[in-house]
Write an enzyme that holds these catalytic residues in place. Structure first.
Site, PDB file in Angstrom:
ATOM      1  N   ARG A 153     -19.520 -40.194   4.958  1.00  0.00           N
ATOM      2  CA  ARG A 153     -18.932 -39.375   6.024  1.00  0.00           C
ATOM      3  C   ARG A 153     -19.835 -39.385   7.248  1.00  0.00           C
ATOM      4  O   ARG A 153     -21.041 -39.159   7.152  1.00  0.00           O
ATOM      5  CB  ARG A 153     -18.751 -37.935   5.538  1.00  0.00           C
ATOM      6  N   LYS A 182      -8.395 -31.185   7.626  1.00  0.00           N
ATOM      7  CA  LYS A 182      -9.405 -30.257   7.113  1.00  0.00           C
ATOM      8  C   LYS A 182      -8.819 -28.841   7.161  1.00  0.00           C
ATOM      9  O   LYS A 182      -8.454 -28.354   8.228  1.00  0.00           O
ATOM     10  CB  LYS A 182     -10.682 -30.349   7.944  1.00  0.00           C
ATOM     11  N   THR A 202     -18.376 -28.409   1.061  1.00  0.00           N
ATOM     12  CA  THR A 202     -19.261 -27.332   1.510  1.00  0.00           C
ATOM     13  C   THR A 202     -20.033 -26.638   0.385  1.00  0.00           C
ATOM     14  O   THR A 202     -19.442 -26.115  -0.559  1.00  0.00           O
ATOM     15  CB  THR A 202     -18.522 -26.238   2.319  1.00  0.00           C
TER      16      THR A 202
END
Length: 475
Positions: A35, A222, A280
């Protein structure tokens, strides 16, 4: 290769992953997708990293996919002139217009229409929700007065969340448009759009890709805003994958609600047959420690049990002290749980008879049959990658081996659960091609003598049309 995990790992590039040797070790440890976070990206560095990944990929005969993650309309305060600690009951002005250095009385906000959009009583959260403010008044022009509810250090450039405010900012900023054009030019495999609110946000990015790309680059939405959760059924129709971005989502929505929202979003993605990434703070302690907490191990495992295609590392690999070890640790967790019988995926057959119905039905029955006859591999020929998405979503026990002459989709498939994609361009006849592919599967040790394989193809094979044929082969 056959022993690689089926759940994919997405690793964020950053200062900790600059060297060729580190990137190579990360790939060997189990990275499937790299990423690029365009919130902090420098084009020269990005170009070097992409070239490095592709060069190493050639030597290893496996190139991870590249995911360009656009920043989106990220709200931030400006630079602070001095160290500021705010206390409950303090009042402070959030000001727009020309940027200035903030102090205990006034702070700059990079959101010009904030005074017009915000209403009295709404909340302002700073620094991942560490600081809480409530709006007292707004002049609807360039100043918003707020009272501190939860205090602490007010630091420079910290992110702002407005959970109650309807934000009028466009889904893609000027920076996002330039970053997207740059990513398209580098022929990245996936592009993620941050702070998606509704389907229209994704249409803007899809139109930009259509205008500037030589081929379709799939888009990931997202999910990090309450509006996105509310509008998820509309969003699904305009994206090719989802990312459950729990950082901002856990600030804008009460943190205790996030676990069930995560499960709901994974289920929606599985029903739509698109990949879903959980992101996350998955292994946050491994930024500075060689050992994850038990809670982090459980979090990664539960994401797999929910049905995630991929789990993502952010600071752990971008700025962490142990970018290779964290991948090795995560890979061990994935391997230990991903074949559990406790994992459930939607089992209903395709219902809606669209133009793709035959292909969907063939893929569904291939996955079921593979489990029934204990086939070791499902081999599919594809030009668009569509069958890989379909088969992966059914989570068969067999290896999913995808063969394509379309080089643009080979690395893209590395995000999909259980899928391994290979370049193949010898299409003579159906019988010869299937025999050839089965031999390759044997050579790569995915199958051995006495094993069953299921082959999917379109007939006539030279037309490269939609899959319409299922064949069982015995090695």
């Amino acid at each position: 290769m056959p022993n690689r995990k089926k759940t994919k790992i997405v690793a964020t590039l950053g200062p900790a992953t600059q060297s060729k040797e580190t990137i190579r070790e990360m790939i060997l440890a189990g990275v499937d997708v790299f990423r690029i976070n365009f919130s902090h990206a420098n084009y020269t560095n990005v170009l070097e990293r992409i070239q490095t990944i592709r060069e190493i990929g050639k030597t290893l005969n496996f190139t991870p996919a590249i995911l360009a993650d656009l920043q989106g309309p990220k709200l931030r305060v400006g630079m602070m002139k001095e160290e500021v600690i705010v206390k409950p009951g303090d009042e402070i002005l959030f000001c727009t217009g020309e940027e200035f250095e903030g102090n205990a009385k006034r702070v700059y906000m990079n959101y010009d229409t904030f005074p017009k959009d915000v209403n009295v009583g709404e909340m302002i959260l700073l620094d991942d929700g560490k600081l809480h403010f409530q709006v007292i008044s707004t002049n609807k022009k360039d100043e918003v007065k707020a009272k501190v509810l939860q205090g602490g250090p007010l630091r420079s450039k910290k992110g702002v969340n407005l959970p109650n405010t309807k934000i009028s900012l466009p889904a893609m900023t000027e920076k996002d448009i330039e970053d997207a054009k740059f990513a398209i030019k580098q022929e990245v495999d996936w592009i993620a759009l941050s702070f998606v609110r509704d389907a229209e946000d994704l249409q803007i990015l899809n139109n930009l890709i259509k205008e500037h790309a030589a081929f379709k680059i799939p888009v990931i939405a997202k999910i990090e805003k309450p509006e996105a959760v509310k509008n998820i059924k509309r969003i699904i129709a305009y994206c090719d994958g989802l990312m459950v971005a729990r950082g901002d989502l856990g600030v804008e929505i009460p943190a205790n609600e996030v676990p069930l929202i995560q499960k709901e979003l994974v289920l929606v993605a599985k029903q739509a047959r698109i990949p879903v990434i959980i992101a996350t703070q998955m292994m946050e302690t491994m930024i500075t420690s060689l050992t994850p907490t038990r809670a982090e191990v459980n979090d990664v495992a539960n994401s797999v049990m929910d049905g995630a295609d991929a789990v993502m590392l952010s600071g752990e690999t971008s700025i962490g002290n142990y970018p290779v070890q964290v991948i090795e640790t995560m890979a061990k967790i994935l391997k230990s749980v991903e074949n559990s019988k406790l994992i459930r995926v939607p089992q209903e057959p395709p219902q809606i008879k669209t133009i793709r119905y035959i292909t969907k039905s063939v893929c569904y029955h291939a996955a079921l049959m593979a489990n029934e006859i204990e086939a070791k591999a499902i081999c599919t020929l594809t030009n668009s990658g569509y069958t890989a998405f379909q088969i992966s979503a059914w989570r068969p026990n067999a290896h999913i081996l995808v063969f394509s002459s379309n080089k643009n989709i080979i690395t893209r498939m590395n995000l999909l659960w259980g899928v391994r994609a290979f370049h193949y361009d010898k299409f003579v006849s159906t019988d010869e091609t299937i025999e050839d592919i089965n031999n390759i599967a044997c050579e790569m040790e995915f199958v051995e003598k006495g094993d069953y394989l299921i082959n999917l193809a379109s007939m006539p094979i030279q037309d490269k049309g939609m899959v319409n044929t299922l064949r069982v082969s015995l090695v």
